[in-house]
Design a protein around this motif. Structure first.
Motif, PDB file in Angstrom:
ATOM      1  N   LEU A  13     -47.246  24.224 -15.486  1.00  0.00           N
ATOM      2  CA  LEU A  13     -47.508  22.835 -15.109  1.00  0.00           C
ATOM      3  C   LEU A  13     -48.238  22.775 -13.769  1.00  0.00           C
ATOM      4  O   LEU A  13     -49.115  21.933 -13.557  1.00  0.00           O
ATOM      5  N   LEU A  14     -47.877  23.673 -12.862  1.00  0.00           N
ATOM      6  CA  LEU A  14     -48.476  23.664 -11.519  1.00  0.00           C
ATOM      7  C   LEU A  14     -49.885  24.236 -11.521  1.00  0.00           C
ATOM      8  O   LEU A  14     -50.634  24.065 -10.569  1.00  0.00           O
ATOM      9  N   LEU A  15     -50.239  24.952 -12.595  1.00  0.00           N
ATOM     10  CA  LEU A  15     -51.607  25.449 -12.733  1.00  0.00           C
ATOM     11  C   LEU A  15     -52.459  24.447 -13.500  1.00  0.00           C
ATOM     12  O   LEU A  15     -53.647  24.640 -13.683  1.00  0.00           O
ATOM     13  N   GLY A  16     -51.829  23.359 -13.979  1.00  0.00           N
ATOM     14  CA  GLY A  16     -52.577  22.364 -14.744  1.00  0.00           C
ATOM     15  C   GLY A  16     -52.851  22.808 -16.163  1.00  0.00           C
ATOM     16  O   GLY A  16     -53.692  22.233 -16.848  1.00  0.00           O
ATOM     17  N   VAL A  37     -34.912   5.764 -13.555  1.00  0.00           N
ATOM     18  CA  VAL A  37     -35.521   7.037 -13.143  1.00  0.00           C
ATOM     19  C   VAL A  37     -36.252   6.788 -11.829  1.00  0.00           C
ATOM     20  O   VAL A  37     -37.156   5.951 -11.759  1.00  0.00           O
ATOM     21  N   TYR A  38     -35.855   7.469 -10.762  1.00  0.00           N
ATOM     22  CA  TYR A  38     -36.472   7.259  -9.454  1.00  0.00           C
ATOM     23  C   TYR A  38     -37.441   8.370  -9.065  1.00  0.00           C
ATOM     24  O   TYR A  38     -38.280   8.167  -8.194  1.00  0.00           O
ATOM     25  N   TYR A  39     -37.291   9.552  -9.666  1.00  0.00           N
ATOM     26  CA  TYR A  39     -38.152  10.678  -9.285  1.00  0.00           C
ATOM     27  C   TYR A  39     -38.473  11.551 -10.494  1.00  0.00           C
ATOM     28  O   TYR A  39     -37.607  11.779 -11.337  1.00  0.00           O
ATOM     29  N   HIS A  40     -39.714  12.040 -10.525  1.00  0.00           N
ATOM     30  CA  HIS A  40     -40.076  13.181 -11.378  1.00  0.00           C
ATOM     31  C   HIS A  40     -40.437  14.316 -10.421  1.00  0.00           C
ATOM     32  O   HIS A  40     -41.148  14.077  -9.442  1.00  0.00           O
ATOM     33  N   THR A  41     -40.006  15.511 -10.740  1.00  0.00           N
ATOM     34  CA  THR A  41     -40.357  16.654  -9.905  1.00  0.00           C
ATOM     35  C   THR A  41     -40.813  17.797 -10.802  1.00  0.00           C
ATOM     36  O   THR A  41     -40.261  17.979 -11.882  1.00  0.00           O
ATOM     37  N   VAL A  42     -41.830  18.517 -10.373  1.00  0.00           N
ATOM     38  CA  VAL A  42     -42.253  19.728 -11.077  1.00  0.00           C
ATOM     39  C   VAL A  42     -42.196  20.886 -10.098  1.00  0.00           C
ATOM     40  O   VAL A  42     -42.699  20.774  -8.966  1.00  0.00           O
ATOM     41  N   ARG A  49     -37.322  28.047  -4.632  1.00  0.00           N
ATOM     42  CA  ARG A  49     -37.832  26.678  -4.662  1.00  0.00           C
ATOM     43  C   ARG A  49     -37.040  25.833  -5.648  1.00  0.00           C
ATOM     44  O   ARG A  49     -36.759  24.663  -5.392  1.00  0.00           O
ATOM     45  N   GLN A  52     -33.753  24.775  -4.051  1.00  0.00           N
ATOM     46  CA  GLN A  52     -33.955  23.679  -3.083  1.00  0.00           C
ATOM     47  C   GLN A  52     -34.135  22.338  -3.782  1.00  0.00           C
ATOM     48  O   GLN A  52     -33.646  21.311  -3.325  1.00  0.00           O
ATOM     49  N   ILE A  53     -34.860  22.372  -4.903  1.00  0.00           N
ATOM     50  CA  ILE A  53     -35.100  21.150  -5.669  1.00  0.00           C
ATOM     51  C   ILE A  53     -33.762  20.597  -6.196  1.00  0.00           C
ATOM     52  O   ILE A  53     -33.529  19.388  -6.198  1.00  0.00           O
ATOM     53  N   ILE A  56     -31.921  18.878  -3.317  1.00  0.00           N
ATOM     54  CA  ILE A  56     -32.524  17.576  -2.989  1.00  0.00           C
ATOM     55  C   ILE A  56     -32.158  16.550  -4.058  1.00  0.00           C
ATOM     56  O   ILE A  56     -31.780  15.418  -3.756  1.00  0.00           O
ATOM     57  N   ARG A  60     -29.780  12.598  -4.149  1.00  0.00           N
ATOM     58  CA  ARG A  60     -30.383  11.284  -4.345  1.00  0.00           C
ATOM     59  C   ARG A  60     -30.290  10.745  -5.768  1.00  0.00           C
ATOM     60  O   ARG A  60     -30.702   9.614  -6.022  1.00  0.00           O
TER      61      ARG A  60
ATOM     62  N   ALA B  24     -52.092  17.348 -13.455  1.00  0.00           N
ATOM     63  CA  ALA B  24     -52.646  18.512 -14.155  1.00  0.00           C
ATOM     64  C   ALA B  24     -54.118  18.699 -13.781  1.00  0.00           C
ATOM     65  O   ALA B  24     -54.575  19.811 -13.505  1.00  0.00           O
ATOM     66  N   SER B  27     -54.330  20.029 -10.234  1.00  0.00           N
ATOM     67  CA  SER B  27     -53.825  21.407 -10.131  1.00  0.00           C
ATOM     68  C   SER B  27     -54.893  22.406 -10.546  1.00  0.00           C
ATOM     69  O   SER B  27     -55.100  23.430  -9.892  1.00  0.00           O
ATOM     70  N   HIS B  40     -45.174  19.154  -7.858  1.00  0.00           N
ATOM     71  CA  HIS B  40     -45.652  17.818  -8.223  1.00  0.00           C
ATOM     72  C   HIS B  40     -44.469  16.882  -8.010  1.00  0.00           C
ATOM     73  O   HIS B  40     -43.345  17.222  -8.408  1.00  0.00           O
ATOM     74  N   VAL B  42     -43.291  12.629  -8.355  1.00  0.00           N
ATOM     75  CA  VAL B  42     -43.615  11.242  -8.701  1.00  0.00           C
ATOM     76  C   VAL B  42     -42.546  10.350  -8.095  1.00  0.00           C
ATOM     77  O   VAL B  42     -41.353  10.627  -8.228  1.00  0.00           O
TER      78      VAL B  42
END
Lengths: 421, 421
Positions: A13-16, A37-42, A49, A52-53, A56, A60, B24, B27, B40, B42
């Protein structure tokens, strides 16, 4: 109401390499479960990492939903990192383990330790069955938080969520005596911004039901979701809002629920026992291809022609050279002849035709986006309708196809009304 | 190399109304700029939550790229919150302000204070021009961090990034004397997992160039990106890796760069001055619609027929009733007659045909996914090729179309080779 964070795990996902469509799917579903839903994280396949996610997200959000990282390789770390972080053990789920063993047995292949990883779950989880893959999903509660782990491939994640995970979240609502109901209204012929504008005050003050607009290609849907202590009260709240929406933009509503405009037209044609054929110039097969996307359509769809060149309009469709020379191919006369002739050649009850200027060049002095749609129906005068879409080539073509379906639907609606009188 | 976090701001993403395709896109682009993307995120249009996200992002990433929240309404808060957080002033960008004023002047409409908000930028920014909308983009450096603000709509964001933002990031590389080069290889006929497996050792040990696979529908691409102190060195690194990939899976490569299989076939047909027509049964217009998606295709594409029913195969295409009765419609004989007859009826150099079982029901005893593609070419013996795809209805149809283009390409490649000998 509880809040959720959607955490997608995967370096791809981080490489697109892929788009995080899971987050959008789950957000829509969670709204129906009465969860904010307040946050999406990738985050990538990286232990530090990811941990840590998790920290966090716990600080919240009430519900942590993970997608991805449940596969068989060393890169798949979601449940391992979460278990370690929460000091929980990893155990095997027997059902998924048997499923994987059976698969390798029938293939006479040896199962590696890595393959077995997909049957691992965090101790104390409720297992979420994977009907379309090997990776087990799971959900568990620890103190104030709910943790849910889902596989990454949408073909596995979506059915697992709908079938097994959503009921768990809805049962949590039951505990709070909260009933949720939702209804979808489908619009055609009105843009999302115009619709949102017409309903501005409703959307701005929405609390219960919530009102969300979704723009598809040339279609807009509105989903209303109400929560109440009884089903009756939730439905009453939805009905109230629906009435207000119908008052303002009811003319553009073509259906409710999950049915598309094409589905609806096919069903109406089957009910009316009418067959259809098409003659396509600028759309070049798009209308027929969309029609044939549905199973069982052969009962009402026979075929047709693609007359991209002027020569083909004469050869395949016998459009008269007088029409082409005097009126041009972007004309009412040409659209009507095309519709009549394809209907007669293919022996169908309805013939529809598309001719016009897709772009980027204008044609016969007509601007890009000018489209004539002809409609020839047994026992009715043939008509042709003119549109000017003014967008890019492929939008103009797809929009023409949608308008064609809308025209057929309008005729069939009218017919049904007349018959029922 | 520097690291980036992509922060999308917008409640519509958290409701699942739209998919975060911007993340995407960026990235992929950032990989070409030599920037690692580790997160990423949101977040909705909520001041407190957005500020917390900024604090977290600063603690873990060098470059913060924001998308969305630059619009004219009170909900659009990205630059206001970031400016407040960094204690910076907001000023107007004259060029965007004039653009907005000019727009309202030509429409004889009054410009509100809200409309002017889109021309606001954070003081000290380099302005990123928005050629397809009103919202100015911007980029600035403060201490160790680069902050970049881009509009949300992909139609505005993508051209702004490519044209104006990417050069800024690449110039930062120049300062470090880092040259990046990349090359895309395009594959057809091999799945992403097989390709990844064949190149497993290359991908696992990749550092320079990096190797990323991207799966499109029935197509896979590989992007290699190398960094070096000189262009020559970067290109040499890419060439080395390319050679190794070609050694293993070169047979599946159909092109390089941004060209698609359809583009390539159309160009080859134009170069060979050959016209084409099609007869489609299960694909029902999909092949012709895809062909006509490209501008200028009328030079080589005339039209064709959609013969969805058996009756239409006879009426429109004169397939003999003997063939249909004795061999069936899912047969080599039927595919060959369809290809020959459409070529002769439409007076083209090439005729291609598609007949088979899309599914979900089997037909004439043939399993779902059985497809015959016929190819009739002037001066050559007519051939038909059999495939069994075994997936769902619409996959089988789209896959058949792709295989059709691949067949034509194979013929044209051979022709070119022969001519050049």
């Amino acid at each position: 109401m509880r809040s959720a964070e959607i955490i997608a795990v995967g370096t791809e996902l981080l490489l697109g390499q892929i788009v995080n469509s899971n987050a959008a799917f789950l957000s829509k579903e969670l709204a129906e479960c009465g969860v904010y839903v307040y946050y999406h994280t990738v985050v990538g396949d990286n232990p530090e990492r990811l941990q840590q996610i998790i920290e966090i997200a716990e600080s919240r959000s009430d519900i942590l939903i993970f997608t991805g990282g449940l596969g068989p390789t060393e890169d798949d770390i979601t449940k391992q990192i979460l278990a370690k972080y929460l000091s929980k053990e990893i155990v095997y789920d027997d059902i998924h383990l048997q499923k994987i063993e059976a698969y390798f047995a029938t293939r006479n292949d040896t199962m590696s330790e890595n393959n077995k990883r997909q049957a691992e779950i965090i101790e104390g989880s409720t297992v979420l069955m994977n009907d379309f893959g090997f990776a087990a999903g799971m959900v568990f509660q620890q103190k104030a938080h709910t943790y849910m782990l889902l596989p990454g491939p949408p073909s596995e994640m979506q059915p697992m969520f709908v079938q097994y995970a959503k009921p768990v979240l809805l049962r949590q609502n039951d505990a709070e005596n909260l009933i949720l109901e939702s209804k979808v209204l489908r619009f055609f012929g009105i843009g999302e911004s115009k619709l949102a504008d017409d309903l501005k005050d409703l959307i701005a003050t929405q609390t219960n039901p919530t009102i969300a607009t979704y723009a598809g290609e040339n279609e807009v849907t509105i989903r209303m979701t109400a929560s109440a202590n009884s089903r009756e009260e939730a439905l009453r709240l939805i009905a109230e809002t629906e009435e207000e929406i119908i008052k303002r933009d009811g003319a553009y509503i073509y259906g409710t629920g999950e049915v598309t405009l094409v589905d609806l037209v096919i069903q109406q044609l089957m009910d009316a026992d009418m067959t259809i054929s098409a003659a396509e110039s600028l759309t070049a097969g798009l209308f027929q291809a969309e029609l044939a996307g549905t199973t069982g359509v052969s009962k009402i769809f026979k075929g047709g022609v693609v007359t991209y060149s002027n020569e083909m309009k004469q050869t395949l469709l016998h459009v008269s050279s007088e029409t082409i020379e005097n009126k041009g191919v972007v004309s009412q006369a040409c659209a009507m002849e095309m519709a009549d002739n394809v209907r007669s050649i293919c022996h169908t009850d309805i013939g529809i035709s598309f001719t016009g200027v897709a772009g980027p060049e204008s044609l016969e002095g007509h601007p890009v986006g000018t489209v004539w749609i002809g409609l020839s129906i047994v026992g009715k005068p043939t008509l042709a309708y003119r549109y000017v879409f003014q967008r890019d080539r492929n939008y103009n073509r797809r929009r023409a196809v949608k308008e064609g379906f809308a025209l057929i639907k309008a005729f069939l609606d009218e017919k049904t009304n007349k018959t029922s009188k």
